[in-house]
Design a protein around this motif. Structure first.
Motif, PDB file in Angstrom:
ATOM      1  N   VAL A 330       0.692  -1.442   0.361  1.00  0.00           N
ATOM      2  CA  VAL A 330       0.062  -0.173   0.104  1.00  0.00           C
ATOM      3  C   VAL A 330       0.797   1.421   0.157  1.00  0.00           C
ATOM      4  O   VAL A 330       2.158   1.522   0.440  1.00  0.00           O
ATOM      5  N   LYS A 331       0.146   2.199  -0.363  1.00  0.00           N
ATOM      6  CA  LYS A 331       1.189   3.577  -0.397  1.00  0.00           C
ATOM      7  C   LYS A 331       0.981   4.079   0.994  1.00  0.00           C
ATOM      8  O   LYS A 331       0.575   4.739   2.131  1.00  0.00           O
ATOM      9  N   ASP A 333       1.372   6.686   3.169  1.00  0.00           N
ATOM     10  CA  ASP A 333       0.768   7.701   3.802  1.00  0.00           C
ATOM     11  C   ASP A 333      -0.485   7.205   3.649  1.00  0.00           C
ATOM     12  O   ASP A 333      -1.572   8.176   4.732  1.00  0.00           O
ATOM     13  N   ASP A 375       8.138   4.853   0.143  1.00  0.00           N
ATOM     14  CA  ASP A 375       6.869   5.543  -0.027  1.00  0.00           C
ATOM     15  C   ASP A 375       5.810   3.969   0.187  1.00  0.00           C
ATOM     16  O   ASP A 375       4.596   4.055  -0.075  1.00  0.00           O
ATOM     17  N   ARG A 376       6.240   2.971   0.618  1.00  0.00           N
ATOM     18  CA  ARG A 376       5.117   1.933   0.389  1.00  0.00           C
ATOM     19  C   ARG A 376       5.411   1.369   1.461  1.00  0.00           C
ATOM     20  O   ARG A 376       6.227   1.583   2.539  1.00  0.00           O
ATOM     21  N   ALA A 423      -5.449   2.862  -1.803  1.00  0.00           N
ATOM     22  CA  ALA A 423      -4.047   2.849  -1.216  1.00  0.00           C
ATOM     23  C   ALA A 423      -3.320   1.780  -2.037  1.00  0.00           C
ATOM     24  O   ALA A 423      -1.868   1.577  -1.509  1.00  0.00           O
ATOM     25  N   ASP A 425      -1.268  -0.766  -3.952  1.00  0.00           N
ATOM     26  CA  ASP A 425      -0.202  -1.165  -5.134  1.00  0.00           C
ATOM     27  C   ASP A 425       0.482  -2.503  -5.658  1.00  0.00           C
ATOM     28  O   ASP A 425       0.463  -2.301  -6.204  1.00  0.00           O
TER      29      ASP A 425
END
Length: 504
Positions: A330-331, A333, A375-376, A423, A425
């Motif tokens: 997932v992202k 953030d 960023d994951r 979110a 990925d």
């Protein structure tokens, strides 16, 4: 079936490279034995293995790891690695679990014992004294365990020496052997929601509620999370098995991959070797099965060789469910600052033990970001599931059922991770069929659970079996499920086999 007599090439052959099998193998190798580990898959570790996809390194199982403390005797993973000259850098987790439970029961099990008690007492102020007395009694069990080296309870010399050196600790453990958590909790606690919380405290690692969970196991888990703590191995859980294999090989023993054992060979009722799927036969003085007892006595040995004591054991214990696993990338953030690594979600107490009821969550990248691309994060979600829900489906039916189950899990997880669905990925789903295929566990089971309420740990078998030369190790032997528990089983099995080989 009887095999022709052949000279054993090894002191011991270990079937399977789960943590229990690897600890047994390394303990024997450290004592000078020549050991061969046979693993059906491509990598070691079993349920403590890993797989890589698109830059993510996913743990097959949970990432809540006990046994990596730096003091006492219950830090079995630290000790097992050190015994073969290995070590792992670990990352401490300040919170064992963040619970999201019915009736808005939201709390964290802090590494700091007093902080945990205070948070729990704040939820149940009228039970303050009972809470403290119950968890303090768990510490009594832990202190008994932590006072002595944890080796084979089947080895008389060890038991005699331990009793001479630690008589009070031994007597304390004997007292708790026949007791279960639920009985002790009810001595101190009356609030039904608090008792259900203690059910969950047990269920999250034993897969049964408190009335069926042995007190000795709970004493270890409920206390060691505050003593040695939860510590994640840098690089992922799979690094534990990799390091154990490195230590095994450094001691002159070996492991073979893609080596599926199909039969345990016997001669005059004694285990003398194994046969592989390609017909190769290998012989050893001792055979150790890290398969489940159902695999060992239902598949690797013919039914007519099943000892009466195994039949009695199967009358007392049944297979637990397997798991539906959802591996997500997932992202980053998505997760706000302060999100904990481990979560448990349940909306209705009546669904604690049902198919896809309780949801377990691990986010190991909050401790070790190197497991995912920049960023994951990894979110590994798993929930109990039985093979019957997934067997005998066509490929399209199987694919559609996996997609529907994953969508339902994601929807439920939105309650604690808002925005999760948008979110994602990367996504991969594993089912009990996956566990059966890759881990070789009958029906993909997590391990044995009592069919009915039993007297604590007294029903669990030790490592020796009724077949001379054959031993079992892992979660269907004393003391049961969990990474540190199977490490304990491995220590015990290694010591028992070494004694039988004249190495200790």
């Amino acid at each position: 079936m009887t095999a022709a007599i052949a000279a054993p090439a090894y002191d011991a052959i270990v079937i399977g490279s789960g943590i229990g099998g690897l600890v047994t193998a390394t303990q024997l190798a450290a004592k000078g034995a020549k050991v061969l580990v046979l693993e059906r898959y491509l990598i070691p570790g079993g349920s403590a293995g890993w797989f890589e996809r698109q830059g993510y390194r996913f743990d097959v199982g949970a990432s809540m790891i006990f046994g990596f403390g730096d003091r006492g005797t219950t830090n079995l993973l630290t000790r097992a690695l050190a015994d073969v000259g290995q070590a792992l850098e670990t990352i401490p987790d300040p919170v064992q679990i963040h619970y999201h439970l019915p009736n808005q029961l939201d709390l964290k099990v802090h590494r700091d014992y007093e902080a945990f008690l205070q948070e729990l007492i704040a939820q149940f102020p009228q039970e303050a004294e009972g809470i403290r007395r119950f968890y303090d009694e768990c510490w009594q069990v832990f202190n008994c365990l932590n006072a002595m080296p944890l080796l084979s309870l089947e080895e008389p010399k060890y038991l005699f020496n331990v009793f001479l050196q630690h008589p009070l600790a031994c007597l304390g453990l004997v007292k708790y052997l026949p007791q279960n958590v639920g009985d002790i909790a009810r001595r101190y606690i009356r609030n039904p929601d608090l008792l259900k919380f203690i059910d969950m405290e047990c269920y999250c690692w034993s897969v049964v509620p408190a009335t069926m969970t042995p007190m000795i196991n709970a004493g270890m888990v409920f206390s060691d999370r505050h003593y040695g703590g939860i510590n994640y191995p840098k690089g992922g859980v799979g690094r534990i098995a990799e390091k154990l294999v490195a230590g095994l090989e450094a001691k002159g023993s070996s492991i073979r991959y893609k080596a599926r054992v199909t039969r345990i060979l016997t001669e005059k009722g004694r285990a003398i070797g194994v046969e592989l799927a390609d017909g190769e036969k290998l012989y050893a003085k001792r055979i150790i099965s890290n398969a489940t007892r159902w695999n060992t006595f239902g598949e690797l040995l013919p039914p007519q060789q099943e000892p009466a004591q195994e039949q009695r054991w199967q009358q007392r214990y049944r297979q637990s469910p397997s798991f539906l696993s959802l591996h997500l990338g997932v992202k980053a953030d998505l997760l706000p600052a302060g999100t904990e690594c481990h979560h448990i979600l349940l909306e209705n107490w009546d669904e604690l033990e049902v198919e896809q009821g309780t949801i377990f969550v691990s986010i190991p990248t909050l401790l070790d970001p190197s497991l995912a691309p920049p960023d994951r994060h990894i979110i590994h979600t798993f929930t109990p599931s039985w093979l019957g829900e997934w067997d005998n489906l066509s490929p399209s039916e199987y694919r559609d059922r996996k997609a529907a189950a994953a969508a339902k899990l994601i929807q439920r997880l939105e309650a604690i991770f808002p925005g999760l669905s948008s979110a994602i990925d990367y996504q991969e789903v594993g089912t009990p069929r996956t566990h059966r295929r890759f881990l070789g566990r009958q029906n993909g089971t997590y391990g044995p659970i009592p069919r009915r309420k039993l007297a604590g740990l007294l029903g669990m078998p030790f490592n020796r079996t009724a077949i001379p030369g054959l031993y079992c190790v892992g979660d269907s032997t004393f003391p049961g499920q969990g990474l540190n528990a199977v490490a304990f089983s491995g220590y015990a099995c290694g010591h028992r086999v070494a004694a039988d080989l004249g190495l200790v």
